[in-house]
Design a protein around this motif. Structure first.
Motif, PDB file in Angstrom:
ATOM      1  N   VAL A   1       0.848  -1.194   0.000  1.00 38.76           N
ATOM      2  CA  VAL A   1       0.000   0.000   0.000  1.00 38.76           C
ATOM      3  C   VAL A   1       0.883   1.244   0.000  1.00 38.76           C
ATOM      4  O   VAL A   1       1.979   1.260   0.567  1.00 38.76           O
ATOM      5  N   SER A   2       0.389   2.291  -0.642  1.00 34.05           N
ATOM      6  CA  SER A   2       1.193   3.501  -0.832  1.00 34.05           C
ATOM      7  C   SER A   2       1.469   4.229   0.471  1.00 34.05           C
ATOM      8  O   SER A   2       2.420   5.022   0.562  1.00 34.05           O
ATOM      9  N   TRP A   3       0.662   3.973   1.502  1.00 34.04           N
ATOM     10  CA  TRP A   3       0.829   4.683   2.775  1.00 34.04           C
ATOM     11  C   TRP A   3       1.734   3.939   3.760  1.00 34.04           C
ATOM     12  O   TRP A   3       1.835   4.313   4.934  1.00 34.04           O
ATOM     13  N   SER A   4       2.421   2.898   3.288  1.00 32.47           N
ATOM     14  CA  SER A   4       3.506   2.297   4.058  1.00 32.47           C
ATOM     15  C   SER A   4       4.815   2.740   3.427  1.00 32.47           C
ATOM     16  O   SER A   4       4.824   3.316   2.337  1.00 32.47           O
ATOM     17  N   GLY A   5       5.921   2.479   4.102  1.00 29.40           N
ATOM     18  CA  GLY A   5       7.173   2.996   3.581  1.00 29.40           C
ATOM     19  C   GLY A   5       8.354   2.077   3.822  1.00 29.40           C
ATOM     20  O   GLY A   5       8.270   1.058   4.511  1.00 29.40           O
ATOM     21  N   THR A   6       9.463   2.471   3.237  1.00 31.10           N
ATOM     22  CA  THR A   6      10.754   1.810   3.447  1.00 31.10           C
ATOM     23  C   THR A   6      11.666   2.767   4.198  1.00 31.10           C
ATOM     24  O   THR A   6      11.767   3.941   3.835  1.00 31.10           O
ATOM     25  N   LEU A   7      12.326   2.278   5.226  1.00 27.07           N
ATOM     26  CA  LEU A   7      13.231   3.133   5.978  1.00 27.07           C
ATOM     27  C   LEU A   7      14.502   3.399   5.175  1.00 27.07           C
ATOM     28  O   LEU A   7      15.139   2.457   4.684  1.00 27.07           O
ATOM     29  N   PRO A   8      14.898   4.659   5.043  1.00 29.50           N
ATOM     30  CA  PRO A   8      16.228   4.920   4.492  1.00 29.50           C
ATOM     31  C   PRO A   8      17.292   4.461   5.479  1.00 29.50           C
ATOM     32  O   PRO A   8      17.031   4.309   6.680  1.00 29.50           O
ATOM     33  N   ASP A   9      18.498   4.255   4.989  1.00 32.02           N
ATOM     34  CA  ASP A   9      19.572   3.708   5.832  1.00 32.02           C
ATOM     35  C   ASP A   9      19.779   4.514   7.098  1.00 32.02           C
ATOM     36  O   ASP A   9      19.941   3.952   8.185  1.00 32.02           O
ATOM     37  N   GLU A  10      19.772   5.834   6.980  1.00 35.15           N
ATOM     38  CA  GLU A  10      20.076   6.652   8.158  1.00 35.15           C
ATOM     39  C   GLU A  10      18.989   6.543   9.218  1.00 35.15           C
ATOM     40  O   GLU A  10      19.267   6.669  10.423  1.00 35.15           O
ATOM     41  N   GLN A  11      17.738   6.311   8.817  1.00 31.03           N
ATOM     42  CA  GLN A  11      16.672   6.125   9.795  1.00 31.03           C
ATOM     43  C   GLN A  11      16.691   4.723  10.380  1.00 31.03           C
ATOM     44  O   GLN A  11      16.416   4.527  11.562  1.00 31.03           O
ATOM     45  N   ALA A  12      17.020   3.739   9.568  1.00 31.21           N
ATOM     46  CA  ALA A  12      17.103   2.364  10.066  1.00 31.21           C
ATOM     47  C   ALA A  12      18.141   2.253  11.166  1.00 31.21           C
ATOM     48  O   ALA A  12      17.981   1.460  12.108  1.00 31.21           O
ATOM     49  N   ASP A  13      19.189   3.054  11.084  1.00 31.08           N
ATOM     50  CA  ASP A  13      20.231   3.036  12.111  1.00 31.08           C
ATOM     51  C   ASP A  13      19.714   3.493  13.470  1.00 31.08           C
ATOM     52  O   ASP A  13      20.360   3.247  14.497  1.00 31.08           O
ATOM     53  N   GLN A  14      18.557   4.168  13.488  1.00 32.27           N
ATOM     54  CA  GLN A  14      17.983   4.643  14.751  1.00 32.27           C
ATOM     55  C   GLN A  14      17.204   3.538  15.465  1.00 32.27           C
ATOM     56  O   GLN A  14      16.848   3.692  16.636  1.00 32.27           O
ATOM     57  N   TYR A  15      16.924   2.444  14.770  1.00 30.64           N
ATOM     58  CA  TYR A  15      16.119   1.368  15.350  1.00 30.64           C
ATOM     59  C   TYR A  15      17.027   0.347  16.040  1.00 30.64           C
ATOM     60  O   TYR A  15      17.156  -0.795  15.626  1.00 30.64           O
ATOM     61  N   THR A  16      17.663   0.777  17.123  1.00 34.25           N
ATOM     62  CA  THR A  16      18.479  -0.097  17.957  1.00 34.25           C
ATOM     63  C   THR A  16      17.835  -0.194  19.330  1.00 34.25           C
ATOM     64  O   THR A  16      17.098   0.709  19.750  1.00 34.25           O
ATOM     65  N   LEU A  17      18.100  -1.277  20.045  1.00 32.94           N
ATOM     66  CA  LEU A  17      17.488  -1.456  21.355  1.00 32.94           C
ATOM     67  C   LEU A  17      17.851  -0.317  22.296  1.00 32.94           C
ATOM     68  O   LEU A  17      17.008   0.185  23.045  1.00 32.94           O
ATOM     69  N   GLY A  18      19.128   0.100  22.253  1.00 36.46           N
ATOM     70  CA  GLY A  18      19.539   1.178  23.144  1.00 36.46           C
ATOM     71  C   GLY A  18      18.774   2.458  22.897  1.00 36.46           C
ATOM     72  O   GLY A  18      18.330   3.134  23.838  1.00 36.46           O
ATOM     73  N   ARG A  19      18.567   2.794  21.633  1.00 38.44           N
ATOM     74  CA  ARG A  19      17.864   4.040  21.319  1.00 38.44           C
ATOM     75  C   ARG A  19      16.364   3.904  21.586  1.00 38.44           C
ATOM     76  O   ARG A  19      15.731   4.816  22.114  1.00 38.44           O
ATOM     77  N   ILE A  20      15.791   2.768  21.230  1.00 37.54           N
ATOM     78  CA  ILE A  20      14.354   2.578  21.440  1.00 37.54           C
ATOM     79  C   ILE A  20      14.018   2.611  22.927  1.00 37.54           C
ATOM     80  O   ILE A  20      12.999   3.168  23.337  1.00 37.54           O
ATOM     81  N   PHE A  21      14.890   2.025  23.754  1.00 40.05           N
ATOM     82  CA  PHE A  21      14.608   1.918  25.180  1.00 40.05           C
ATOM     83  C   PHE A  21      15.184   3.065  26.002  1.00 40.05           C
ATOM     84  O   PHE A  21      15.141   3.028  27.233  1.00 40.05           O
ATOM     85  N   GLU A  22      15.712   4.099  25.359  1.00 37.20           N
ATOM     86  CA  GLU A  22      16.324   5.175  26.131  1.00 37.20           C
ATOM     87  C   GLU A  22      15.295   6.086  26.782  1.00 37.20           C
ATOM     88  O   GLU A  22      15.634   6.872  27.674  1.00 37.20           O
ATOM     89  N   GLN A  23      14.041   6.010  26.372  1.00 34.57           N
ATOM     90  CA  GLN A  23      12.997   6.813  26.990  1.00 34.57           C
ATOM     91  C   GLN A  23      12.688   6.260  28.379  1.00 34.57           C
ATOM     92  O   GLN A  23      12.646   5.057  28.590  1.00 34.57           O
ATOM     93  N   GLY A  24      12.462   7.150  29.358  1.00 33.43           N
ATOM     94  CA  GLY A  24      12.054   6.715  30.689  1.00 33.43           C
ATOM     95  C   GLY A  24      13.237   6.374  31.577  1.00 33.43           C
ATOM     96  O   GLY A  24      14.384   6.734  31.320  1.00 33.43           O
ATOM     97  N   ALA A  25      12.937   5.657  32.669  1.00 35.52           N
ATOM     98  CA  ALA A  25      13.969   5.299  33.640  1.00 35.52           C
ATOM     99  C   ALA A  25      15.019   4.408  32.986  1.00 35.52           C
ATOM    100  O   ALA A  25      14.712   3.618  32.103  1.00 35.52           O
ATOM    101  N   PRO A  26      16.286   4.507  33.423  1.00 38.39           N
ATOM    102  CA  PRO A  26      17.351   3.710  32.811  1.00 38.39           C
ATOM    103  C   PRO A  26      17.038   2.217  32.870  1.00 38.39           C
ATOM    104  O   PRO A  26      16.502   1.704  33.845  1.00 38.39           O
ATOM    105  N   TRP A  27      17.369   1.529  31.785  1.00 33.31           N
ATOM    106  CA  TRP A  27      17.159   0.083  31.709  1.00 33.31           C
ATOM    107  C   TRP A  27      18.303  -0.510  30.913  1.00 33.31           C
ATOM    108  O   TRP A  27      18.593  -0.057  29.808  1.00 33.31           O
ATOM    109  N   SER A  28      18.950  -1.515  31.487  1.00 35.51           N
ATOM    110  CA  SER A  28      20.013  -2.234  30.796  1.00 35.51           C
ATOM    111  C   SER A  28      19.630  -3.705  30.661  1.00 35.51           C
ATOM    112  O   SER A  28      20.140  -4.568  31.384  1.00 35.51           O
ATOM    113  N   PRO A  29      18.694  -4.011  29.776  1.00 38.13           N
ATOM    114  CA  PRO A  29      18.204  -5.397  29.681  1.00 38.13           C
ATOM    115  C   PRO A  29      19.253  -6.363  29.202  1.00 38.13           C
ATOM    116  O   PRO A  29      19.126  -7.575  29.393  1.00 38.13           O
TER     117      PRO A  29
END
Length: 336
Positions: free
Chosen positions: A304-332
């Motif tokens: 569908v046209s309203w879905s997308g592909t992540l460009p390389d620079e945005q895909a680099d943001q999808y890491t556990l450390g970055r995703i979980f950096e919101q809120g109280a510290p967590w080191s899973p």
């Protein structure tokens, strides 16, 4: 603490062990070892810093069979959020090496039937099996308000809603309709996501269904303010559903966010990928993206046209450390 169904441990039931367990701390969690066996019990956990570890993912089984169309003694229905087999309703929980299963049956017959109701922050499932049909895994909290009724019902309705972080690592999750749903920020790494075939010859007559649509994997209700919703990394999308019959997701709420990154997708995934759930307005507000996926269901030519592909620079943001950096510290990564 040890649980064993044959009486060789400290307790015979998991709930009994949880009820007697002291709440742990960040420095010292309370560990409950669960030996192999089938535990038919409706598990309710609201103590933080517990670590539940089974003897094996295939052999340590928690199962129950409540369902949405079941009724209480007064005749009122359970609805979705009373149907769970296990409620994990506290922060800082780790669950490892076990199966949580709802055995009520297909949604066409019983309605929604949750295996796991997970509502808290800093919760990790590792090497677990979550098995059901419709609505297998709910990742709380509940959305702000129901779409059709005055209340959601269930044990967490009316509580303060906090969007938690959840990590599912090396897990197996099985279902058919909306079987991963909710509002949490949840990451799934190296998981197998199995879509069950509900379009079988033994389906009862007169059951209303769309013969060309077998199911939807996700139904996210990501809050608008959350930068991430569901993120699947290096997962395998498998199943016995017919080819081209399963959607990657549809929006339970209009700001749903789902990303599939470096995943393998089987032929059961529909070519268009995503469904708007009869909410055309959601097409302008959802974030449905893919990156580096492969397999017969990963071809984006007819997405569908309203879905997308992540460009390389945005895909680099999808890491556990970055995703979980919101809120109280967590080191899973250090959980063990």
């Amino acid at each position: 603490m040890t649980v064993a169904p044959d009486g060789s441990g400290d307790y015979r039931s998991i709930q009994e062990a949880v009820d007697h367990a002291p709440s742990g701390t960040a420095e010292q969690r309370t560990v409950i070892h669960i030996r192999d066996g089938v535990y038919k019990e409706k598990l309710h956990i609201e103590k933080p810093f517990l670590y539940l570890v089974g003897e094996s993912a295939e052999g340590t089984i928690i199962t129950y069979d409540d369902y949405a169309r079941k009724t209480f003694p007064d005749g009122s229905p359970y609805h979705t959020f009373n149907s769970y087999t296990a409620l994990f309703g506290a922060d800082d929980l780790t669950v490892e090496n076990m199966t949580v299963r709802n055995d009520a049956g297909r949604g066409e017959l019983v309605g929604q039937a949750l295996a796991a109701y997970v509502d808290g922050d800093r919760i990790r499932f590792r090497n677990c099996r979550l098995i059901g049909h419709q609505d297998t895994l709910f990742t709380g909290p509940l959305p702000d308000k129901p779409l059709k009724r005055g209340s959601f019902g269930g044990p967490r309705d009316g509580l303060r809603k906090a969007v938690g972080r959840q990590w599912y690592d090396g897990c197996y999750i099985e279902g058919d309709v909306d079987f991963i749903f909710g509002s949490a920020t949840a990451v799934f790494t190296d998981c197998e996501i199995f879509s069950r075939n509900r379009l079988t010859a033994d389906n009862l007559p007169n059951v209303e269904r769309h013969p060309e649509i077998n199911g939807w994997i996700t139904a996210a209700s990501t809050p608008e303010s959350s930068p991430y919703g569901y993120v699947f990394i290096r997962c395998r999308l498998t199943g016995d559903a017919p080819a081209g019959s399963v959607y990657l997701g549809r929006p339970w709420r209009n700001h749903a966010k789902v990303a599939w990154i470096d995943c393998w997708m089987g032929a059961h995934i529909r070519a268009e990928g995503w469904d708007n759930w009869n909410k055309p307005e959601s097409e302008a507000t959802v974030t449905y993206v893919e990156y580096g996926c492969r397999g017969p269901g990963a071809d984006r030519q007819h997405r569908v046209s309203w879905s997308g592909t992540l460009p390389d620079e945005q895909a680099d943001q999808y890491t556990l450390g970055r995703i979980f950096e919101q809120g109280a510290p967590w080191s899973p990564f250090s959980d063990s």
